[in-house]
Design an enzyme around this catalytic site. Sequence first.
Site, PDB file in Angstrom:
ATOM      1  N   ARG A 168       0.841  -1.215   0.000  1.00  0.00           N
ATOM      2  CA  ARG A 168       0.000   0.000   0.000  1.00  0.00           C
ATOM      3  C   ARG A 168       0.870   1.257   0.000  1.00  0.00           C
ATOM      4  O   ARG A 168       0.588   2.229   0.700  1.00  0.00           O
ATOM      5  CB  ARG A 168      -0.932   0.019   1.225  1.00  0.00           C
ATOM      6  CG  ARG A 168      -1.930  -1.096   1.264  1.00  0.00           C
ATOM      7  CD  ARG A 168      -2.918  -1.056   0.096  1.00  0.00           C
ATOM      8  NE  ARG A 168      -3.821  -2.179   0.187  1.00  0.00           N
ATOM      9  CZ  ARG A 168      -3.551  -3.377  -0.329  1.00  0.00           C
ATOM     10  NH1 ARG A 168      -2.432  -3.571  -1.002  1.00  0.00           N
ATOM     11  NH2 ARG A 168      -4.407  -4.358  -0.192  1.00  0.00           N
ATOM     12  N   SER A 242     -11.025  -0.492   3.181  1.00  0.00           N
ATOM     13  CA  SER A 242     -10.262  -0.764   4.407  1.00  0.00           C
ATOM     14  C   SER A 242      -9.780   0.555   4.991  1.00  0.00           C
ATOM     15  O   SER A 242      -9.137   1.339   4.298  1.00  0.00           O
ATOM     16  CB  SER A 242      -9.038  -1.627   4.100  1.00  0.00           C
ATOM     17  OG  SER A 242      -9.443  -2.818   3.496  1.00  0.00           O
ATOM     18  N   GLU A 338      -5.301   3.839   6.170  1.00  0.00           N
ATOM     19  CA  GLU A 338      -4.958   3.665   4.752  1.00  0.00           C
ATOM     20  C   GLU A 338      -5.348   4.890   3.914  1.00  0.00           C
ATOM     21  O   GLU A 338      -4.568   5.334   3.079  1.00  0.00           O
ATOM     22  CB  GLU A 338      -5.646   2.399   4.226  1.00  0.00           C
ATOM     23  CG  GLU A 338      -5.168   1.992   2.863  1.00  0.00           C
ATOM     24  CD  GLU A 338      -5.896   0.779   2.327  1.00  0.00           C
ATOM     25  OE1 GLU A 338      -5.733  -0.319   2.882  1.00  0.00           O
ATOM     26  OE2 GLU A 338      -6.649   0.931   1.350  1.00  0.00           O
TER      27      GLU A 338
HETATM   28  C1  LIG Z   1     -15.566  -0.043  -1.118  1.00  0.00           C
HETATM   29  C2  LIG Z   1     -14.084   0.172  -1.304  1.00  0.00           C
HETATM   30  C3  LIG Z   1     -13.240  -0.910  -1.489  1.00  0.00           C
HETATM   31  C4  LIG Z   1     -11.864  -0.723  -1.665  1.00  0.00           C
HETATM   32  N1  LIG Z   1     -11.070  -1.823  -1.837  1.00  0.00           N
HETATM   33  C5  LIG Z   1      -9.740  -1.670  -2.011  1.00  0.00           C
HETATM   34  C6  LIG Z   1      -8.909  -2.825  -2.195  1.00  0.00           C
HETATM   35  O1  LIG Z   1      -9.375  -3.950  -2.237  1.00  0.00           O
HETATM   36  N2  LIG Z   1      -7.585  -2.618  -2.340  1.00  0.00           N
HETATM   37  C7  LIG Z   1      -7.024  -1.361  -2.348  1.00  0.00           C
HETATM   38  O2  LIG Z   1      -5.792  -1.268  -2.493  1.00  0.00           O
HETATM   39  N3  LIG Z   1      -7.784  -0.260  -2.189  1.00  0.00           N
HETATM   40  C8  LIG Z   1      -9.128  -0.379  -2.016  1.00  0.00           C
HETATM   41  N4  LIG Z   1      -9.926   0.728  -1.832  1.00  0.00           N
HETATM   42  C9  LIG Z   1      -9.296   2.068  -1.810  1.00  0.00           C
HETATM   43  C10 LIG Z   1      -9.371   2.824  -3.154  1.00  0.00           C
HETATM   44  O3  LIG Z   1     -10.341   2.285  -3.987  1.00  0.00           O
HETATM   45  C11 LIG Z   1      -8.034   2.799  -3.903  1.00  0.00           C
HETATM   46  O4  LIG Z   1      -7.012   3.333  -3.107  1.00  0.00           O
HETATM   47  C12 LIG Z   1      -8.083   3.595  -5.212  1.00  0.00           C
HETATM   48  O5  LIG Z   1      -6.920   3.385  -5.960  1.00  0.00           O
HETATM   49  C13 LIG Z   1      -8.276   5.096  -5.007  1.00  0.00           C
HETATM   50  O6  LIG Z   1      -8.532   5.661  -6.270  1.00  0.00           O
HETATM   51  P1  LIG Z   1      -9.176   7.094  -6.422  1.00  0.00           P
HETATM   52  O7  LIG Z   1      -9.121   7.454  -7.865  1.00  0.00           O
HETATM   53  O8  LIG Z   1     -10.526   7.095  -5.800  1.00  0.00           O
HETATM   54  O9  LIG Z   1      -8.162   7.979  -5.602  1.00  0.00           O
HETATM   55  P2  LIG Z   1      -8.477   9.260  -4.689  1.00  0.00           P
HETATM   56  O10 LIG Z   1      -9.190   8.822  -3.461  1.00  0.00           O
HETATM   57  O11 LIG Z   1      -9.094  10.313  -5.514  1.00  0.00           O
HETATM   58  O12 LIG Z   1      -6.994   9.687  -4.312  1.00  0.00           O
HETATM   59  C14 LIG Z   1      -6.202   8.873  -3.472  1.00  0.00           C
HETATM   60  C15 LIG Z   1      -4.795   9.484  -3.402  1.00  0.00           C
HETATM   61  O13 LIG Z   1      -4.172   9.410  -4.680  1.00  0.00           O
HETATM   62  C16 LIG Z   1      -3.843  10.714  -5.170  1.00  0.00           C
HETATM   63  N5  LIG Z   1      -4.123  10.708  -6.610  1.00  0.00           N
HETATM   64  C17 LIG Z   1      -5.277  10.316  -7.219  1.00  0.00           C
HETATM   65  N6  LIG Z   1      -5.143  10.370  -8.548  1.00  0.00           N
HETATM   66  C18 LIG Z   1      -3.876  10.818  -8.797  1.00  0.00           C
HETATM   67  C19 LIG Z   1      -3.123  11.093  -9.991  1.00  0.00           C
HETATM   68  N7  LIG Z   1      -3.647  10.918 -11.213  1.00  0.00           N
HETATM   69  N8  LIG Z   1      -1.850  11.544  -9.859  1.00  0.00           N
HETATM   70  C20 LIG Z   1      -1.305  11.740  -8.636  1.00  0.00           C
HETATM   71  N9  LIG Z   1      -1.961  11.496  -7.477  1.00  0.00           N
HETATM   72  C21 LIG Z   1      -3.227  11.035  -7.560  1.00  0.00           C
HETATM   73  C22 LIG Z   1      -4.721  11.664  -4.375  1.00  0.00           C
HETATM   74  O14 LIG Z   1      -4.129  12.953  -4.292  1.00  0.00           O
HETATM   75  C23 LIG Z   1      -4.788  10.975  -3.031  1.00  0.00           C
HETATM   76  O15 LIG Z   1      -3.616  11.247  -2.288  1.00  0.00           O
HETATM   77  C24 LIG Z   1     -11.318   0.584  -1.667  1.00  0.00           C
HETATM   78  C25 LIG Z   1     -12.174   1.694  -1.499  1.00  0.00           C
HETATM   79  C26 LIG Z   1     -13.544   1.497  -1.322  1.00  0.00           C
HETATM   80  C27 LIG Z   1     -14.440   2.682  -1.187  1.00  0.00           C
END
Ligand SMILES: Cc1cc2nc3c(=O)[nH]c(=O)nc-3n(C[C@H](O)[C@H](O)[C@H](O)COP(=O)(O)OP(=O)(O)OC[C@H]3O[C@@H](n4cnc5c(N)ncnc54)[C@H](O)[C@@H]3O)c2cc1C
Length: 342
Positions: A168, A242, A338
């Site tokens: 992570r 998580s 996380e």
């Molecule tokens: C129901 C649920 C289940 C999940 N299951 C998992 C799982 O099984 N495994 C897992 O690892 N995660 C899981 N997650 C967490 C999440 O889905 C992941 O971390 C996902 O990759 C976040 O993507 P996002 O586009 O929503 O990022 P955001 O929440 O928008 O951003 C997260 C971080 O990344 C940065 N960021 C986003 N896009 C960029 C970019 N293009 N360039 C630079 N920085 C950027 C943001 O500034 C922030 O710091 C889950 C979340 C939920 C709600």
Amino acid sequence: MYPYPALQHQFPLQSLNTFRIAARAQAYLRVESLAQLRAALADPDVAALPRLVLGGGSNVLLTGDVAGLVLHIALAGREVLAGDADHHHVKAAAGENWHDFVQWTLAQGMGGLENLSLIPGTVGAAPIQNIGAYGAETKDLFHSLTVFDPATGQTRTMDAAACRFGYRDSIFKHAAGQGLIIVDVTFALPRAWQPNLRYAELAQAVAEQGLAAPTARQVADTVIAIRRRKLPDPAEIGNAGSFFKNPVVDAAQCADLLARFPTLVHHRQPDGSEKLAAGWLIDQCGWKGRSLGAAGVYAKQALVLVNHGGATGADVVRLAQAIQADVQARYGVRLEPEPVFV
Ligand SMILES: Cc1cc2nc3c(=O)[nH]c(=O)nc-3n(C[C@H](O)[C@H](O)[C@H](O)COP(=O)(O)OP(=O)(O)OC[C@H]3O[C@@H](n4cnc5c(N)ncnc54)[C@H](O)[C@@H]3O)c2cc1C
């Protein structure tokens, strides 16, 4: 200069974060192309604002209104590249929905990402915390990515070594990578695909269906079914998946804990350390299904904190701190959140 959309002020973020926290951005800009991104950050007034890069908002906890600019990455596009003898190469823009991208690769007949089905968020965020589930991680299928560096106005390519992936974790969560904006990601998917059934629960669910030689599509469907059963759908109940990482302790500490708590859930890591199940620790402290105000612990999975409706970021932080304190007192283990606190 290439035009970019006008900044919007006091912009509501509730629909842009899966925790459904009602917060506002002082300024908001949604960019749909690298040209728009480049043009916006070439404007000194825009570049001077403190910046939060936002993808799908599924791994952030908004603890209050965001002072500065929320830069929403909505770059679209995906393509199959030439690849090499052993791998298909597929590339997607950062704003593509992760799950849709995974399903698209499967529809192209390319296996590899199926264990990561149904993870919310965008392609661009997948490398940030090296998303992982069901025995697979982004880094296993990763080829390279392109970042835009606002400090230089240039793009550059980074390979897996440059991304410094960990559990992570990646360089983007540390000072050396902070500020870089991921604009596209390329994956290397094996031409000689084999199912990855290392994760016992997935292997068992596949076996129960009588699938001796499952296809990538069947593995994906199995992962999707398990996730739907266990995890709350953010469309129905606000959450960020998580909430805590699984803590890693050394072998001696694990042995000491096992002597006192024989049913402790632990997984030995290749380096000899032990990964503990954060959900189990929280459950044992009696938190599963409990709430503090409008923030609560999901009744089916203690690792997931939820917004029962109207919770503020501060409510979620208060709940998280209470859980951390109990786990620390009982097990001497520090739980690390996380999601990114904003
Ligand atoms: C129901 C649920 C289940 C999940 N299951 C998992 C799982 O099984 N495994 C897992 O690892 N995660 C899981 N997650 C967490 C999440 O889905 C992941 O971390 C996902 O990759 C976040 O993507 P996002 O586009 O929503 O990022 P955001 O929440 O928008 O951003 C997260 C971080 O990344 C940065 N960021 C986003 N896009 C960029 C970019 N293009 N360039 C630079 N920085 C950027 C943001 O500034 C922030 O710091 C889950 C979340 C939920 C709600």
